[in-house]
Scaffold this active site. Structure first.
Site, PDB file in Angstrom:
ATOM      1  N   SER A  11     -10.627   6.021   1.967  1.00 49.64           N
ATOM      2  CA  SER A  11      -9.869   6.081   3.216  1.00 49.64           C
ATOM      3  C   SER A  11     -10.328   7.298   4.000  1.00 49.64           C
ATOM      4  O   SER A  11     -10.554   8.373   3.424  1.00 49.64           O
ATOM      5  CB  SER A  11      -8.372   6.161   2.928  1.00 49.64           C
ATOM      6  OG  SER A  11      -7.616   6.188   4.134  1.00 49.64           O
ATOM      7  N   LYS A  59       8.310   0.551  23.563  1.00 49.56           N
ATOM      8  CA  LYS A  59       9.370   1.471  23.989  1.00 49.56           C
ATOM      9  C   LYS A  59       8.848   2.661  24.779  1.00 49.56           C
ATOM     10  O   LYS A  59       9.635   3.364  25.414  1.00 49.56           O
ATOM     11  CB  LYS A  59      10.132   1.975  22.762  1.00 49.56           C
ATOM     12  CG  LYS A  59      10.821   0.867  21.974  1.00 49.56           C
ATOM     13  CD  LYS A  59      11.484   1.411  20.719  1.00 49.56           C
ATOM     14  CE  LYS A  59      12.130   0.286  19.906  1.00 49.56           C
ATOM     15  NZ  LYS A  59      12.733   0.793  18.640  1.00 49.56           N
ATOM     16  N   TRP A  97      -4.838   1.114   8.966  1.00 56.57           N
ATOM     17  CA  TRP A  97      -3.560   1.837   8.989  1.00 56.57           C
ATOM     18  C   TRP A  97      -3.199   2.201  10.428  1.00 56.57           C
ATOM     19  O   TRP A  97      -4.065   2.357  11.273  1.00 56.57           O
ATOM     20  CB  TRP A  97      -3.563   3.059   8.076  1.00 56.57           C
ATOM     21  CG  TRP A  97      -4.514   4.200   8.339  1.00 56.57           C
ATOM     22  CD1 TRP A  97      -5.722   4.407   7.747  1.00 56.57           C
ATOM     23  CD2 TRP A  97      -4.299   5.335   9.207  1.00 56.57           C
ATOM     24  NE1 TRP A  97      -6.291   5.568   8.199  1.00 56.57           N
ATOM     25  CE2 TRP A  97      -5.437   6.171   9.082  1.00 56.57           C
ATOM     26  CE3 TRP A  97      -3.271   5.726  10.061  1.00 56.57           C
ATOM     27  CZ2 TRP A  97      -5.571   7.357   9.795  1.00 56.57           C
ATOM     28  CZ3 TRP A  97      -3.395   6.911  10.775  1.00 56.57           C
ATOM     29  CH2 TRP A  97      -4.536   7.712  10.641  1.00 56.57           C
ATOM     30  N   TYR A 155       2.632  10.298  -0.395  1.00 59.55           N
ATOM     31  CA  TYR A 155       3.757   9.801   0.388  1.00 59.55           C
ATOM     32  C   TYR A 155       5.069  10.218  -0.283  1.00 59.55           C
ATOM     33  O   TYR A 155       5.397   9.760  -1.374  1.00 59.55           O
ATOM     34  CB  TYR A 155       3.716   8.274   0.515  1.00 59.55           C
ATOM     35  CG  TYR A 155       2.571   7.701   1.315  1.00 59.55           C
ATOM     36  CD1 TYR A 155       1.708   8.518   2.045  1.00 59.55           C
ATOM     37  CD2 TYR A 155       2.352   6.331   1.359  1.00 59.55           C
ATOM     38  CE1 TYR A 155       0.661   7.986   2.774  1.00 59.55           C
ATOM     39  CE2 TYR A 155       1.301   5.788   2.092  1.00 59.55           C
ATOM     40  CZ  TYR A 155       0.455   6.617   2.786  1.00 59.55           C
ATOM     41  OH  TYR A 155      -0.584   6.078   3.510  1.00 59.55           O
ATOM     42  N   ASP A 191       0.828  -1.206   0.000  1.00 53.51           N
ATOM     43  CA  ASP A 191       0.000   0.000   0.000  1.00 53.51           C
ATOM     44  C   ASP A 191       0.862   1.255   0.000  1.00 53.51           C
ATOM     45  O   ASP A 191       1.836   1.363   0.755  1.00 53.51           O
ATOM     46  CB  ASP A 191      -0.905   0.016   1.236  1.00 53.51           C
ATOM     47  CG  ASP A 191      -1.791   1.241   1.269  1.00 53.51           C
ATOM     48  OD1 ASP A 191      -2.747   1.298   0.473  1.00 53.51           O
ATOM     49  OD2 ASP A 191      -1.519   2.151   2.075  1.00 53.51           O
TER      50      ASP A 191
END
Length: 350
Positions: free
Chosen positions: A158, A223, A212, A62, A57
């Protein structure tokens, strides 16, 4: 690897998909995510394919198209073995036609994506956001043309709200246009808003969820701990304001529950968080990301085993939040609840 049908379509997708947001490394946000080049990307794709992860994806936004370019290079020579999912609609420039989902914008975005990916078709083409300025009829007509031309195989969306998705599906049915088979959504143990409206809609209308940020925008890595400073290497220092907000008390309560289950199972916190998602209704695939081979291999360990009912109940309880209006009466008041039984076993506890 387990394969699931994507919504009401005949397309089978792997339960885990790979998110290429770390490919390219351009800009403040995506540069912080990662800067994987074509050589490293090819290695990550090798590992994915060996594990049965066949869907990748990406999106035009991006790294300003660099993610699509790197992904295209990484799958070159084996296009027939992979499914490519990409998205369009968010701004790619400052011009009036550089954003949105108008006919001209969608056709150009698809052509640009095909060129950057080095392919003749996109397996799943998704609208990255709802465009309130373009009629739904125009959007679906443009997508219909792309499907008929063979440039796009399936369509999805989305980050739509419930009414936006339902209106689009109704118009598609009325006008005999391609129906959205997928909704790429944010869903995690520290972000369960998807369950209130969008999950019931997905069940009713057979729209598969592609999840996502299953680790809560990088917060469920193991962490980040209670009463400790944020690790210096965490990308949250640079990206927290871009992603979904998470209440600290909720986060640490969830991490405590994950710690207990990690001790019981020998699995990592990310593996447990992803496995929980794989058991949820409507989820067709969980999109995992990785900046390196170690992260990828750990995330791949989320498949092939299942949390026990008691472990799922523990995570459900730790991550539960109060339902917003108008949902809360259906979860708190008996008369409402009798009309609408809980969708999930834990829903009555919220």
């Amino acid at each position: 690897m387990e394969y699931r049908r994507l919504g009401a379509s005949g397309l089978k997708v792997p339960a885990l998909s790979f998110g290429a947001g770390t490919f390219g490394g351009r800009g403040e946000l995506f540069g912080a995510w990662g800067d994987t080049d074509a050589r490293e990307a090819r290695r990550l794709v090798d590992i994915c394919l060996d594990a049965g992860v066949t869907m990748f994806d990406t999106a035009d936004v991006y790294s300003a198209g660099a993610s699509e370019e790197v992904l295209g290079q990484a799958v070159k020579g084996r296009r027939d073995r992979v499914l490519i999912s990409t998205k369009a609609g968010l701004p790619m420039g400052d011009g009036p036609d550089d954003a949105g989902t108008s006919r001209s914008r969608l056709i150009k975005a698809a052509e640009d994506a095909l060129r950057r990916l080095g392919t003749d078709h996109i397996d799943l083409f998704q609208l990255h956001a709802f465009d309130a300025g373009t009629p739904v009829e125009e959007v679906l007509s443009a997508l219909d043309d792309l499907v008929r031309a063979g440039k796009v195989r399936y369509v999805g969306v989305s980050n739509f709200s419930g009414w936006q998705l339902m209106k689009s599906l109704a118009v598609a049915d009325r006008d005999h246009r391609p129906r959205y088979v997928a909704h790429q959504v944010y869903y995690s143990l520290v972000g369960r808003d998807y369950e209130w409206d969008l999950m019931p809609l997905g069940l009713d209308q057979s729209v598969g969820a592609l999840v996502w940020s299953p680790l809560g925008w990088g917060r469920l890595t193991g962490k980040i701990r209670r009463d400790r400073p944020l690790p210096s290497q965490s990308r949250l220092h640079r990206t927290a304001d871009y992603g979904p907000p998470v209440d600290d008390d909720l986060l640490f309560t969830v991490v405590d529950a994950l710690d207990e289950i990690a001790a019981e199972t020998g699995k990592s916190i990310p593996q447990i968080a992803i496995n929980w998602l794989l058991q949820r209704p409507t989820v067709s695939s969980v999109i995992i990301g990785a900046r390196n081979e170690q992260q990828l291999r750990d995330n791949l360990g989320a498949i092939g085993w299942t949390l026990t009912p008691d472990q799922i109940a523990k995570l459900d309880a730790a991550s539960a939040t109060t339902a917003p209006y108008p949902q809360f009466p259906y979860h708190r008041q008996e008369g409402f609840a009798r009309l609408n039984p809980p969708l999930l076993p834990s829903a009555g506890n919220r």
